[in-house]
Write a protein that holds these residues in place. Structure first.
Motif, PDB file in Angstrom:
ATOM      1  N   LEU A   1       0.753  -1.050  -0.088  1.00  0.00           N
ATOM      2  CA  LEU A   1       0.127   0.030  -0.195  1.00  0.00           C
ATOM      3  C   LEU A   1       0.782   1.345  -0.112  1.00  0.00           C
ATOM      4  O   LEU A   1       0.262   2.516  -0.216  1.00  0.00           O
ATOM      5  CB  LEU A   1      -0.936  -0.042   1.034  1.00  0.00           C
ATOM      6  CG  LEU A   1      -1.839  -1.221   1.104  1.00  0.00           C
ATOM      7  CD1 LEU A   1      -2.714  -1.058   2.711  1.00  0.00           C
ATOM      8  CD2 LEU A   1      -2.995  -0.961  -0.009  1.00  0.00           C
ATOM      9  N   GLY A   2       2.300   1.184   0.049  1.00  0.00           N
ATOM     10  CA  GLY A   2       3.057   2.215   0.134  1.00  0.00           C
ATOM     11  C   GLY A   2       2.924   3.180   1.481  1.00  0.00           C
ATOM     12  O   GLY A   2       3.281   4.243   1.288  1.00  0.00           O
ATOM     13  N   VAL A   3       2.771   2.607   2.599  1.00  0.00           N
ATOM     14  CA  VAL A   3       2.855   3.211   3.868  1.00  0.00           C
ATOM     15  C   VAL A   3       4.332   3.048   4.266  1.00  0.00           C
ATOM     16  O   VAL A   3       4.652   2.048   4.615  1.00  0.00           O
ATOM     17  CB  VAL A   3       2.021   2.433   4.662  1.00  0.00           C
ATOM     18  CG1 VAL A   3       1.977   3.214   6.070  1.00  0.00           C
ATOM     19  CG2 VAL A   3       0.455   2.453   4.319  1.00  0.00           C
ATOM     20  N   THR A   4       4.769   4.183   4.573  1.00  0.00           N
ATOM     21  CA  THR A   4       6.020   4.386   5.137  1.00  0.00           C
ATOM     22  C   THR A   4       6.169   4.206   6.471  1.00  0.00           C
ATOM     23  O   THR A   4       5.239   4.948   7.182  1.00  0.00           O
ATOM     24  CB  THR A   4       6.749   5.748   4.811  1.00  0.00           C
ATOM     25  OG1 THR A   4       6.767   5.748   3.206  1.00  0.00           O
ATOM     26  CG2 THR A   4       8.042   6.147   5.530  1.00  0.00           C
ATOM     27  N   VAL A   5       6.995   3.299   7.220  1.00  0.00           N
ATOM     28  CA  VAL A   5       6.778   3.083   8.550  1.00  0.00           C
ATOM     29  C   VAL A   5       8.072   3.900   9.296  1.00  0.00           C
ATOM     30  O   VAL A   5       8.979   3.509   8.976  1.00  0.00           O
ATOM     31  CB  VAL A   5       6.946   1.651   8.869  1.00  0.00           C
ATOM     32  CG1 VAL A   5       6.668   1.419  10.432  1.00  0.00           C
ATOM     33  CG2 VAL A   5       5.426   1.000   8.491  1.00  0.00           C
TER      34      VAL A   5
END
Length: 396
Positions: A200-204
């Motif tokens: 989903l392209g979520v940067t953590v």
């Protein structure tokens, strides 16, 4: 005179409890009133969907309780006097008081700011419908490349970040976590979660505490600036100070301290359910603020109220969890089983099957709220103290 039962709050705990009481107690002896500030039943577990732009249908509480005998008072609770057994309310054009014989306190929780500078002024949250709609409007105004930072590694933070990322792939979505997101999950489930973030392209930003929120950025504990046109605060929940100010015994969290039957340890006419109850689970730890806690505490509270009013033995149910269910957008989810100490088992279920199961759980919960007296028995319990029935354990 009828026994007056007042239920404060019509969320998952309060609405289910009111329906259960109406289903089990004879209207000849009892009068049940629900006090709620909103006219609709708000499915809190789906507010991240509302915020991300999805359209949800809300059920009118007037329709939910129509024909059940439950009275609905649309008002905000401003005070509780457990000595006089009254509740102060404001709304519907006037202030007033409600007297009770038994009170079920189920007012839930709101977002916890933790005194972080800028959170109250600039951050958004999804703990209520109005706040979710405020976030929805802000997200709709963001153009391509806009930045969204979700703060919090718990269930709400994970679900909110993945929902926004899936619904708005044109935005840059990040998640800031003081520890590791989903650290309590089994190794396989954590890998599934990591793949979902990547997909989903979520940067953590793991091991990153946010110490301040500003209009277009957040500041970490080491002074690093994280771009954020929108900051969504999901770093925990807090209860309203109303219970503490009323004189009820509360824990340091402000939650009402209850015994094993959800009865206030300081005022036996008061019960608590949901997030506002400080209840100790079977693992010896306080139950977390969650929908699962709302379910088990409201069932225990209503069972105890019914038993004590009708002269029956008070049943004691289990206060334990069986698993966590985490949505990762609309087509993915994780269902993680836990043991008696709420430690994750090695087995988990993920993907579309887990997503369908959670969707089914949400639909079932919504249907149950919409039909509060479904399966109503033809013979409901009379009160043991009803005229001519003192000490009688009977059903009429």
């Amino acid at each position: 005179m009828k026994h007056r039962i007042v239920v404060l709050g019509a969320g998952y705990a309060g609405a289910f409890a009111a329906g259960n009481l109406a289903r089990r107690l004879s209207p000849a002896d009892t009068e049940i009133t629900v006090v709620n500030a909103e006219p609709d039943f708000v499915e809190r577990m789906r507010l991240h969907q509302l915020a991300s732009g999805q359209d949800l249908t809300f059920r009118k509480l007037a329709d939910v309780f129509a024909g059940t005998g439950v009275r609905l008072r649309l008002a905000r609770v401003t005070g509780v006097d457990p000595e006089r057994r009254t509740v102060a309310v404001t709304g519907e054009g006037n202030d007033g008081e409600l007297a009770y014989d038994t009170l079920l306190y189920a007012l839930g929780s709101s977002v916890a700011h933790h005194d972080v500078p800028g959170v109250a002024e600039y951050a958004f949250d999804v703990t209520g419908r109005s706040s979710a709609l405020r976030l929805r409007e802000r997200l709709a105004g963001l153009g391509e490349g806009g930045t969204v930072l979700v703060v919090g590694e718990g269930l709400t933070g994970i679900e909110t970040a993945t929902e926004i990322a899936e619904s708005r792939p044109d935005l840059s979505v990040a998640l800031a976590a003081r520890g590791e997101p989903g650290a309590w999950l089994s190794p396989k489930a954590r890998r599934h979660l990591s793949r979902a973030f990547d997909r989903l392209g979520v940067t953590v930003h793991a091991h990153t505490g946010i110490e301040a929120v500003e209009p277009t950025r957040a500041i970490t504990a080491d002074g690093t600036s994280v771009p954020a046109d929108v900051t969504v605060w999901s770093a925990g929940f807090a209860v309203h100070p109303l219970a503490a100010s009323s004189g009820l015994e509360v824990a340091g969290t402000g939650q009402i301290v209850v015994d094993r039957t959800m009865r206030s340890v300081s005022h036996p006419d008061v019960y608590a359910a949901g997030d506002c109850a400080y209840a100790i689970g079977e693992n010896g730890l306080p139950l977390p603020m969650s929908c699962a806690s709302a379910g088990i505490t409201n069932m225990q509270a209503t069972a105890a109220i019914i038993a004590r009013l009708t002269g029956r033995e008070v049943p004691v149910g289990g206060l334990k969890y069986y698993g966590n269910h985490i949505s990762l957008g609309r087509r993915d989810a994780i269902f993680q089983m836990v043991d008696g100490d709420v430690r994750s088992k090695s087995w988990y279920l993920g993907g579309r099957t887990a997503a369908r199961i959670k969707s089914g759980i949400l639909r079932t919960a919504g249907w149950g709220i919409a039909h509060p007296t479904f399966g109503v028995p033809k013979r409901r319990h009379r009160l043991a103290t009803a005229p001519g029935r003192a000490g009688v354990r009977a059903v009429a």
